[in-house]
Scaffold this active site. Structure first.
Site, PDB file in Angstrom:
ATOM      1  N   ARG A 183     123.307 -45.812  33.645  1.00  0.00           N
ATOM      2  CA  ARG A 183     123.982 -44.988  32.635  1.00  0.00           C
ATOM      3  C   ARG A 183     124.409 -45.727  31.373  1.00  0.00           C
ATOM      4  O   ARG A 183     124.749 -45.096  30.377  1.00  0.00           O
ATOM      5  CB  ARG A 183     125.199 -44.300  33.272  1.00  0.00           C
ATOM      6  CG  ARG A 183     124.808 -43.132  34.144  1.00  0.00           C
ATOM      7  CD  ARG A 183     125.966 -42.623  34.968  1.00  0.00           C
ATOM      8  NE  ARG A 183     126.341 -43.618  35.969  1.00  0.00           N
ATOM      9  CZ  ARG A 183     127.363 -43.483  36.825  1.00  0.00           C
ATOM     10  NH1 ARG A 183     128.131 -42.420  36.769  1.00  0.00           N
ATOM     11  NH2 ARG A 183     127.621 -44.416  37.713  1.00  0.00           N
ATOM     12  N   TYR A 240     128.726 -44.752  54.631  1.00  0.00           N
ATOM     13  CA  TYR A 240     128.638 -43.525  53.816  1.00  0.00           C
ATOM     14  C   TYR A 240     128.391 -42.299  54.702  1.00  0.00           C
ATOM     15  O   TYR A 240     128.948 -41.226  54.467  1.00  0.00           O
ATOM     16  CB  TYR A 240     127.489 -43.626  52.807  1.00  0.00           C
ATOM     17  CG  TYR A 240     127.799 -44.443  51.576  1.00  0.00           C
ATOM     18  CD1 TYR A 240     128.698 -43.984  50.613  1.00  0.00           C
ATOM     19  CD2 TYR A 240     127.170 -45.662  51.345  1.00  0.00           C
ATOM     20  CE1 TYR A 240     128.969 -44.716  49.469  1.00  0.00           C
ATOM     21  CE2 TYR A 240     127.437 -46.413  50.199  1.00  0.00           C
ATOM     22  CZ  TYR A 240     128.336 -45.932  49.266  1.00  0.00           C
ATOM     23  OH  TYR A 240     128.602 -46.660  48.135  1.00  0.00           O
ATOM     24  N   ASP A 253     117.631 -45.018  45.243  1.00  0.00           N
ATOM     25  CA  ASP A 253     118.999 -45.250  45.686  1.00  0.00           C
ATOM     26  C   ASP A 253     118.996 -45.614  47.162  1.00  0.00           C
ATOM     27  O   ASP A 253     118.054 -45.283  47.891  1.00  0.00           O
ATOM     28  CB  ASP A 253     119.872 -44.003  45.464  1.00  0.00           C
ATOM     29  CG  ASP A 253     121.345 -44.370  45.527  1.00  0.00           C
ATOM     30  OD1 ASP A 253     121.862 -44.941  44.551  1.00  0.00           O
ATOM     31  OD2 ASP A 253     121.975 -44.151  46.581  1.00  0.00           O
ATOM     32  N   ARG A 288     118.429 -38.539  32.434  1.00  0.00           N
ATOM     33  CA  ARG A 288     119.362 -38.094  33.482  1.00  0.00           C
ATOM     34  C   ARG A 288     119.895 -36.687  33.211  1.00  0.00           C
ATOM     35  O   ARG A 288     120.128 -35.912  34.142  1.00  0.00           O
ATOM     36  CB  ARG A 288     120.510 -39.101  33.576  1.00  0.00           C
ATOM     37  CG  ARG A 288     121.636 -38.769  34.525  1.00  0.00           C
ATOM     38  CD  ARG A 288     121.210 -38.937  35.960  1.00  0.00           C
ATOM     39  NE  ARG A 288     122.301 -38.643  36.879  1.00  0.00           N
ATOM     40  CZ  ARG A 288     122.570 -37.433  37.348  1.00  0.00           C
ATOM     41  NH1 ARG A 288     121.853 -36.390  36.961  1.00  0.00           N
ATOM     42  NH2 ARG A 288     123.557 -37.245  38.203  1.00  0.00           N
ATOM     43  N   ARG A 291     121.544 -52.901  38.732  1.00  0.00           N
ATOM     44  CA  ARG A 291     121.715 -51.672  37.933  1.00  0.00           C
ATOM     45  C   ARG A 291     121.220 -51.858  36.501  1.00  0.00           C
ATOM     46  O   ARG A 291     121.840 -51.360  35.555  1.00  0.00           O
ATOM     47  CB  ARG A 291     123.185 -51.226  37.896  1.00  0.00           C
ATOM     48  CG  ARG A 291     123.702 -50.659  39.191  1.00  0.00           C
ATOM     49  CD  ARG A 291     123.327 -49.197  39.355  1.00  0.00           C
ATOM     50  NE  ARG A 291     123.496 -48.806  40.757  1.00  0.00           N
ATOM     51  CZ  ARG A 291     124.513 -48.089  41.218  1.00  0.00           C
ATOM     52  NH1 ARG A 291     125.406 -47.641  40.395  1.00  0.00           N
ATOM     53  NH2 ARG A 291     124.600 -47.802  42.488  1.00  0.00           N
TER      54      ARG A 291
HETATM   55  O1  1CP Z   1     118.304 -50.728  38.163  1.00  0.00           O
HETATM   56  C1  1CP Z   1     118.766 -50.454  39.259  1.00  0.00           C
HETATM   57  O2  1CP Z   1     119.368 -51.279  39.975  1.00  0.00           O
HETATM   58  C2  1CP Z   1     118.616 -49.026  39.691  1.00  0.00           C
HETATM   59  C3  1CP Z   1     118.307 -48.721  41.117  1.00  0.00           C
HETATM   60  C4  1CP Z   1     119.555 -48.524  41.999  1.00  0.00           C
HETATM   61  C5  1CP Z   1     119.972 -49.348  43.061  1.00  0.00           C
HETATM   62  C6  1CP Z   1     119.370 -50.678  43.459  1.00  0.00           C
HETATM   63  C7  1CP Z   1     120.449 -47.419  41.962  1.00  0.00           C
HETATM   64  C8  1CP Z   1     120.403 -46.313  40.983  1.00  0.00           C
HETATM   65  N1  1CP Z   1     121.318 -47.530  43.015  1.00  0.00           N
HETATM   66  C9  1CP Z   1     121.068 -48.698  43.684  1.00  0.00           C
HETATM   67  C10 1CP Z   1     121.732 -49.204  44.898  1.00  0.00           C
HETATM   68  C11 1CP Z   1     122.988 -48.590  45.356  1.00  0.00           C
HETATM   69  N2  1CP Z   1     123.330 -47.261  45.400  1.00  0.00           N
HETATM   70  C12 1CP Z   1     124.052 -49.316  45.935  1.00  0.00           C
HETATM   71  C13 1CP Z   1     124.031 -50.797  46.170  1.00  0.00           C
HETATM   72  C14 1CP Z   1     124.431 -51.574  44.965  1.00  0.00           C
HETATM   73  C15 1CP Z   1     125.902 -51.546  44.609  1.00  0.00           C
HETATM   74  O3  1CP Z   1     126.735 -52.033  45.407  1.00  0.00           O
HETATM   75  O4  1CP Z   1     126.202 -51.046  43.522  1.00  0.00           O
HETATM   76  C16 1CP Z   1     125.053 -48.411  46.285  1.00  0.00           C
HETATM   77  C17 1CP Z   1     126.392 -48.723  46.924  1.00  0.00           C
HETATM   78  C18 1CP Z   1     124.598 -47.100  45.951  1.00  0.00           C
HETATM   79  C19 1CP Z   1     125.308 -45.832  46.185  1.00  0.00           C
HETATM   80  C20 1CP Z   1     125.535 -45.132  44.912  1.00  0.00           C
HETATM   81  N3  1CP Z   1     124.551 -44.493  44.211  1.00  0.00           N
HETATM   82  C21 1CP Z   1     126.713 -45.073  44.146  1.00  0.00           C
HETATM   83  C22 1CP Z   1     128.051 -45.705  44.508  1.00  0.00           C
HETATM   84  C23 1CP Z   1     128.952 -44.726  45.134  1.00  0.00           C
HETATM   85  C24 1CP Z   1     130.278 -45.365  45.490  1.00  0.00           C
HETATM   86  O5  1CP Z   1     130.470 -45.667  46.667  1.00  0.00           O
HETATM   87  O6  1CP Z   1     131.095 -45.543  44.579  1.00  0.00           O
HETATM   88  C25 1CP Z   1     126.433 -44.339  42.993  1.00  0.00           C
HETATM   89  C26 1CP Z   1     127.373 -43.944  41.899  1.00  0.00           C
HETATM   90  C27 1CP Z   1     125.056 -44.003  43.049  1.00  0.00           C
HETATM   91  C28 1CP Z   1     124.261 -43.267  42.036  1.00  0.00           C
HETATM   92  C29 1CP Z   1     123.320 -44.099  41.258  1.00  0.00           C
HETATM   93  N4  1CP Z   1     122.334 -44.871  41.813  1.00  0.00           N
HETATM   94  C30 1CP Z   1     121.590 -45.469  40.819  1.00  0.00           C
HETATM   95  C31 1CP Z   1     122.143 -45.028  39.561  1.00  0.00           C
HETATM   96  C32 1CP Z   1     121.598 -45.394  38.214  1.00  0.00           C
HETATM   97  C33 1CP Z   1     123.211 -44.172  39.841  1.00  0.00           C
HETATM   98  C34 1CP Z   1     124.063 -43.415  38.833  1.00  0.00           C
HETATM   99  C35 1CP Z   1     123.862 -41.979  39.028  1.00  0.00           C
HETATM  100  C36 1CP Z   1     123.884 -41.135  37.777  1.00  0.00           C
HETATM  101  O7  1CP Z   1     123.206 -41.428  36.792  1.00  0.00           O
HETATM  102  O8  1CP Z   1     124.557 -40.087  37.825  1.00  0.00           O
END
Ligand code: 1CP
Length: 345
Positions: free
Chosen positions: A29, A151, A75, A38, A25
């Site tokens: 944010r 999911y 994502d 965003r 990540r």
């Molecule tokens: O720099 C980076 O790593 C950005 C690319 C990236 C990656 C590799 C994002 C952007 N998401 C992911 C993988 C991802 N997405 C995972 C695996 C990693 C981990 O365990 O954290 C998972 C579980 C997700 C699912 C997801 N997407 C969640 C979690 C939901 C939950 O179960 O709580 C969330 C909040 C997102 C949204 C998301 N994805 C990425 C970002 C920057 C965001 C935030 C969204 C926003 O700005 O509103």
């Protein structure tokens, strides 16, 4: 040029005098420049579908911190979205699925996967690849079949995924069918990412910890194993190194290493000594600073880093990272401090 990259050298189990650094990540944010972009999008996935914007977001942490690897901005839920499950990210909530897989009929009626549905991701990869210096590797990724299925069945995120756990114990055969379909989709998706220019693959099994040791084998490990096999047997993907990140797998990393990835990414609660003892230099290790430490004063962070780096001192193939993603409440200056300190130590 790329073969000189510290990151790819580490994935080849070569010792580096300074470990390569990237952060899960790293785009997100906690960065004000991310929040500015965003704010122009209501639904997060709409932002993911814009390759120029995703390219800009992937480059933000590289420009700011001069890291050793870049990661595709996207994502893991793009695949369920391509299966028409209607993935949406609502303001302040996690992901919500408008058409979740709540019964076995939904599994029987799954559409077939067309990798071109996700062409926006491959365009994003080629944009980032074109914008990065040639010496800087780009990581592509997907979720594990199990994490994507969790999911999809739950219909969003959850603390304990109770509906999903009940569903898989009542419908094991149908769940396995879904997992097989997702495995093949992940392979096709990663292959397209490789064709578009990624240099390494990370598979995220973020919900590994929901399953007991035996169930983990049946519902997750078998499919990760199959995915890695498919990657290793295909001429396009066979030379692209694979990293597996699993959060709290009950069978530990020993089970994961049986899939023979080039690297295992340790969750922050995993013991470094035990991991080194298990992997014995045959698999590179990535990780695993506790992201919560980024909230502490620099002197505390410094001491933690010193202890951690000392443990990895002689390990062939070490990549510095956190043990999970950077949270939105982290001050970007802490990432600069950690990066500089790791290089200095
Ligand atoms: O720099 C980076 O790593 C950005 C690319 C990236 C990656 C590799 C994002 C952007 N998401 C992911 C993988 C991802 N997405 C995972 C695996 C990693 C981990 O365990 O954290 C998972 C579980 C997700 C699912 C997801 N997407 C969640 C979690 C939901 C939950 O179960 O709580 C969330 C909040 C997102 C949204 C998301 N994805 C990425 C970002 C920057 C965001 C935030 C969204 C926003 O700005 O509103």
């Amino acid at each position: 040029m790329l073969d000189q990259s510290l990151f790819l050298r580490a994935l080849n189990k070569k010792t580096n005098s300074v470990p390569p650094i990237w952060y899960m990540r790293q785009a997100g944010r906690y960065l004000p420049e991310y929040r500015a972009v965003r704010s122009k999008f209501k639904n997060f996935l709409d932002m993911c579908k814009n390759p120029d914007v995703c390219c800009e977001l992937a480059l933000q942490p590289i420009d700011r911190f001069n890291l050793d690897a870049s990661i595709l901005f996207s994502d893991i839920l793009t695949i369920p979205d391509a299966f028409n499950l209607g993935v949406e990210f609502k303001e302040g909530e996690g992901p919500v699925f408008n058409n979740p897989i709540r019964n076995i009929e939904a599994i029987a009626n799954l559409p077939s996967f067309d990798p071109q549905e996700l062409s926006y991701v491959y365009k994003c990869v080629s944009n980032i690849r074109g914008a990065l210096p040639t010496s800087l590797p780009l990581i592509g990724f997907c979720g594990s079949p199990w994490t994507l299925a969790a999911y999809s069945i739950e219909g969003g995120s959850s603390k304990d995924f109770a509906f999903t756990r009940n569903f898989i114990s009542e419908n094991p055969k149908e769940t396995q069918h879904l997992l097989g379909v997702y495995t093949d989709a992940c392979f096709e998706y990663l292959k397209e990412q490789v064709l578009a220019g990624i240099d390494a693959i990370q598979i995220f099994d973020s919900w590994a910890g929901l399953l007991g040791k035996e169930d983990y084998k049946v519902f997750s490990l078998n499919y990760i194993n199959d995915l890695v096999q498919q990657l290793k047997e295909d001429d396009v993907t066979k030379d692209t190194p694979v990293i597996i990140f699993a959060r709290q797998p009950k069978g530990g990393i020993e089970q994961l290493s049986a899939c023979k990835p080039e690297c295992i990414s340790l969750y922050w609660d995993e013991s470094i000594e035990d991991s080194i003892h298990i992997l014995k230099g045959n698999t590179a290790i990535q990780g695993n600073l506790n992201p919560l430490i980024l909230k502490e004063e620099n002197s505390i962070i410094y001491n933690e880093l010193k202890i951690m780096l000392d443990k990895f001192k002689d390990y062939p193939g070490y990549i510095f990272n956190l043990g999970h993603g950077i949270t939105p409440d982290i001050n970007p200056d802490k990432i600069k401090f950690v990066t500089d300190t790791v290089r200095e130590l």
